[in-house]
Design a protein around this motif. Structure first.
Motif, PDB file in Angstrom:
ATOM      1  N   SER A  29       0.843  -1.189   0.000  1.00 10.40           N
ATOM      2  CA  SER A  29       0.000   0.000   0.000  1.00 10.40           C
ATOM      3  C   SER A  29       0.882   1.243   0.000  1.00 10.40           C
ATOM      4  CB  SER A  29      -0.966   0.006   1.199  1.00 10.40           C
ATOM      5  OG  SER A  29      -0.263  -0.078   2.406  1.00 10.40           O
ATOM      6  N   GLY A  30       0.367   2.287  -0.608  1.00 10.71           N
ATOM      7  CA  GLY A  30       1.090   3.543  -0.716  1.00 10.71           C
ATOM      8  C   GLY A  30       0.882   4.450   0.484  1.00 10.71           C
ATOM      9  N   PHE A  31       0.265   3.944   1.516  1.00  5.52           N
ATOM     10  CA  PHE A  31      -0.044   4.720   2.700  1.00  5.52           C
ATOM     11  C   PHE A  31       0.154   3.842   3.923  1.00  5.52           C
ATOM     12  CE2 PHE A  31      -3.723   2.686   0.912  1.00  5.52           C
ATOM     13  CZ  PHE A  31      -4.266   2.015   1.994  1.00  5.52           C
ATOM     14  N   VAL A  32       0.153   4.426   5.100  1.00  2.39           N
ATOM     15  CA  VAL A  32       0.272   3.655   6.334  1.00  2.39           C
ATOM     16  C   VAL A  32      -1.094   3.031   6.621  1.00  2.39           C
ATOM     17  CG1 VAL A  32       0.824   3.732   8.791  1.00  2.39           C
ATOM     18  CG2 VAL A  32       2.041   5.234   7.193  1.00  2.39           C
ATOM     19  N   PRO A  33      -1.191   1.709   6.580  1.00  6.06           N
ATOM     20  CA  PRO A  33      -2.495   1.066   6.757  1.00  6.06           C
ATOM     21  C   PRO A  33      -2.890   0.948   8.231  1.00  6.06           C
ATOM     22  CG  PRO A  33      -0.814  -0.583   6.394  1.00  6.06           C
ATOM     23  CD  PRO A  33      -0.128   0.755   6.281  1.00  6.06           C
ATOM     24  N   ASP A  34      -4.185   0.853   8.466  1.00  5.01           N
ATOM     25  CA  ASP A  34      -4.671   0.601   9.830  1.00  5.01           C
ATOM     26  C   ASP A  34      -4.245  -0.789  10.296  1.00  5.01           C
ATOM     27  OD1 ASP A  34      -5.924   3.049  10.118  1.00  5.01           O
ATOM     28  OD2 ASP A  34      -7.822   2.323   9.317  1.00  5.01           O
ATOM     29  N   ALA A  35      -4.334  -1.758   9.401  1.00  3.76           N
ATOM     30  CA  ALA A  35      -3.949  -3.133   9.701  1.00  3.76           C
ATOM     31  C   ALA A  35      -3.236  -3.694   8.464  1.00  3.76           C
ATOM     32  CB  ALA A  35      -5.181  -3.965  10.015  1.00  3.76           C
ATOM     33  N   THR A  37      -1.882  -7.180   6.150  1.00  7.44           N
ATOM     34  CA  THR A  37      -1.917  -8.595   5.825  1.00  7.44           C
ATOM     35  C   THR A  37      -0.489  -8.940   5.458  1.00  7.44           C
ATOM     36  OG1 THR A  37      -4.173  -8.422   4.991  1.00  7.44           O
ATOM     37  CG2 THR A  37      -2.899 -10.336   4.294  1.00  7.44           C
ATOM     38  N   GLU A  38       0.182  -9.661   6.333  1.00  9.57           N
ATOM     39  CA  GLU A  38       1.605  -9.890   6.133  1.00  9.57           C
ATOM     40  C   GLU A  38       1.876 -11.029   5.145  1.00  9.57           C
ATOM     41  OE1 GLU A  38       3.104 -12.806   7.294  1.00  9.57           O
ATOM     42  OE2 GLU A  38       1.503 -13.506   8.538  1.00  9.57           O
ATOM     43  N   PRO A  39       2.996 -10.966   4.459  1.00  9.14           N
ATOM     44  CA  PRO A  39       3.974  -9.888   4.465  1.00  9.14           C
ATOM     45  C   PRO A  39       3.418  -8.642   3.771  1.00  9.14           C
ATOM     46  CG  PRO A  39       4.593 -11.507   2.820  1.00  9.14           C
ATOM     47  CD  PRO A  39       3.389 -12.051   3.541  1.00  9.14           C
ATOM     48  N   HIS A  40       3.785  -7.489   4.298  1.00 12.13           N
ATOM     49  CA  HIS A  40       3.203  -6.239   3.796  1.00 12.13           C
ATOM     50  C   HIS A  40       4.268  -5.162   3.652  1.00 12.13           C
ATOM     51  CE1 HIS A  40      -0.367  -3.721   3.056  1.00 12.13           C
ATOM     52  NE2 HIS A  40       0.386  -2.753   3.538  1.00 12.13           N
ATOM     53  N   PHE A  41       4.225  -4.468   2.525  1.00 12.14           N
ATOM     54  CA  PHE A  41       5.084  -3.316   2.246  1.00 12.14           C
ATOM     55  C   PHE A  41       4.201  -2.077   2.226  1.00 12.14           C
ATOM     56  CE2 PHE A  41       6.331  -0.158  -0.869  1.00 12.14           C
ATOM     57  CZ  PHE A  41       7.664   0.070  -0.584  1.00 12.14           C
ATOM     58  N   PHE A  42       4.669  -0.994   2.863  1.00 10.89           N
ATOM     59  CA  PHE A  42       3.915   0.248   2.750  1.00 10.89           C
ATOM     60  C   PHE A  42       4.859   1.448   2.769  1.00 10.89           C
ATOM     61  CE2 PHE A  42       3.912  -0.653   7.311  1.00 10.89           C
ATOM     62  CZ  PHE A  42       4.193   0.573   7.896  1.00 10.89           C
ATOM     63  N   VAL A  43       4.371   2.526   2.188  1.00  9.27           N
ATOM     64  CA  VAL A  43       5.103   3.787   2.149  1.00  9.27           C
ATOM     65  C   VAL A  43       4.658   4.590   3.364  1.00  9.27           C
ATOM     66  CG1 VAL A  43       5.612   5.853   0.798  1.00  9.27           C
ATOM     67  CG2 VAL A  43       5.136   3.684  -0.375  1.00  9.27           C
ATOM     68  N   GLY A  44       5.625   4.950   4.196  1.00  9.60           N
ATOM     69  CA  GLY A  44       5.321   5.656   5.437  1.00  9.60           C
ATOM     70  C   GLY A  44       5.610   7.141   5.334  1.00  9.60           C
ATOM     71  N   GLU A  45       6.417   7.623   6.259  1.00  4.05           N
ATOM     72  CA  GLU A  45       6.711   9.039   6.348  1.00  4.05           C
ATOM     73  C   GLU A  45       7.591   9.496   5.185  1.00  4.05           C
ATOM     74  OE1 GLU A  45       7.979   6.807   8.672  1.00  4.05           O
ATOM     75  OE2 GLU A  45       6.222   6.818   9.939  1.00  4.05           O
ATOM     76  N   TRP A 126      12.115  -5.545  15.495  1.00  4.41           N
ATOM     77  CA  TRP A 126      10.719  -5.721  15.877  1.00  4.41           C
ATOM     78  C   TRP A 126       9.955  -4.421  15.668  1.00  4.41           C
ATOM     79  CZ3 TRP A 126       9.585 -10.538  16.336  1.00  4.41           C
ATOM     80  CH2 TRP A 126      10.511 -11.441  16.846  1.00  4.41           C
ATOM     81  N   TYR A 127       8.772  -4.546  15.126  1.00  7.04           N
ATOM     82  CA  TYR A 127       7.864  -3.405  14.952  1.00  7.04           C
ATOM     83  C   TYR A 127       6.529  -3.761  15.582  1.00  7.04           C
ATOM     84  CZ  TYR A 127      10.875  -1.283  11.433  1.00  7.04           C
ATOM     85  OH  TYR A 127      11.924  -0.693  10.785  1.00  7.04           O
ATOM     86  N   GLU A 128       5.896  -2.774  16.181  1.00 10.35           N
ATOM     87  CA  GLU A 128       4.521  -2.942  16.607  1.00 10.35           C
ATOM     88  C   GLU A 128       3.669  -2.085  15.689  1.00 10.35           C
ATOM     89  OE1 GLU A 128       1.524  -2.047  20.289  1.00 10.35           O
ATOM     90  OE2 GLU A 128       3.569  -2.684  20.760  1.00 10.35           O
ATOM     91  N   HIS A 129       2.679  -2.699  15.092  1.00  3.90           N
ATOM     92  CA  HIS A 129       1.780  -1.978  14.198  1.00  3.90           C
ATOM     93  C   HIS A 129       0.357  -2.395  14.540  1.00  3.90           C
ATOM     94  CE1 HIS A 129       0.955   0.309  10.512  1.00  3.90           C
ATOM     95  NE2 HIS A 129      -0.054  -0.531  10.355  1.00  3.90           N
ATOM     96  N   ALA A 130      -0.465  -1.436  14.899  1.00  6.78           N
ATOM     97  CA  ALA A 130      -1.868  -1.680  15.256  1.00  6.78           C
ATOM     98  C   ALA A 130      -1.981  -2.762  16.324  1.00  6.78           C
ATOM     99  CB  ALA A 130      -2.686  -2.032  14.022  1.00  6.78           C
ATOM    100  N   GLY A 131      -1.039  -2.747  17.290  1.00  6.59           N
ATOM    101  CA  GLY A 131      -1.112  -3.663  18.414  1.00  6.59           C
ATOM    102  C   GLY A 131      -0.543  -5.051  18.186  1.00  6.59           C
ATOM    103  N   THR A 132       0.019  -5.298  17.012  1.00  2.92           N
ATOM    104  CA  THR A 132       0.598  -6.605  16.699  1.00  2.92           C
ATOM    105  C   THR A 132       2.093  -6.454  16.465  1.00  2.92           C
ATOM    106  OG1 THR A 132      -1.485  -7.277  15.658  1.00  2.92           O
ATOM    107  CG2 THR A 132       0.465  -8.576  15.113  1.00  2.92           C
ATOM    108  N   GLN A 133       2.870  -7.427  16.946  1.00  6.26           N
ATOM    109  CA  GLN A 133       4.318  -7.428  16.758  1.00  6.26           C
ATOM    110  C   GLN A 133       4.682  -8.114  15.440  1.00  6.26           C
ATOM    111  OE1 GLN A 133       7.064  -6.470  18.782  1.00  6.26           O
ATOM    112  NE2 GLN A 133       5.636  -5.312  20.014  1.00  6.26           N
TER     113      GLN A 133
END
Length: 148
Positions: A29-35, A37-45, A126-133
């Motif tokens: 996704s080209g944006f920071v997602p709410d949740a 589906t791994e593996p997942h790539f996204f464009v952040g800041e 390790w990353y935490e994203h939407a409450g998941t490690q």
């Protein structure tokens, strides 16, 4: 450059990654997602530098992109991240994104920018994203394009 268009084009380029057999297809996704589906790539800041050339001729944007992988097996997750951070190969995010640079004389990212370059990566950690490690990594992508 239109930032949202560039973000979407970076995600489209990352979709070209081919992960090892038995691993789900990379979602992007080209944006920071709410949740995710791994593996997942996204464009952040991103950080934007204006006026790199006179009269709004060129802007430069450095995007921080992330890839997150499930951590069911710590070693396998880190090996998958390693494959995506590699400089070449079918699972390489760098190779997939830089393939979107276009042929000589063409604009990058299907016309969204003049050029791009994956400049660095760091991970895994390790990353935490939407409450998941997750196990994940970051990549910095420098994109240049017309400022006007």
């Amino acid at each position: 450059m239109q930032i949202s268009q560039v973000r979407s084009a970076l995600a489209d380029a990352a979709r070209a990654v081919v992960l090892p057999a038995g691993v789900r297809k990379l979602t992007c996704s080209g944006f920071v997602p709410d949740a995710v589906t791994e593996p997942h790539f996204f464009v952040g800041e991103y950080q934007q530098t204006f006026d790199r050339a006179m009269r709004r001729g060129l802007d430069e944007i450095e995007f921080t992109c992330r890839v997150l992988v499930g951590r069911q097996d710590d070693r396998a997750a880190q090996e998958l991240v390693d494959a995506m951070l590699s400089g070449s190969g079918s699972a390489s995010l760098k190779a997939a994104m830089e393939a979107a640079r276009g042929a000589p004389g063409e604009y990058a990212l299907s016309g969204a920018a003049h050029d791009l370059h994956v400049t660095r990566s760091q991970g895994p950690r390790w990353y935490e994203h939407a409450g998941t490690q997750y196990v994940g990594a970051e990549m910095t992508v420098k994109v240049i394009g017309e400022g006007a």
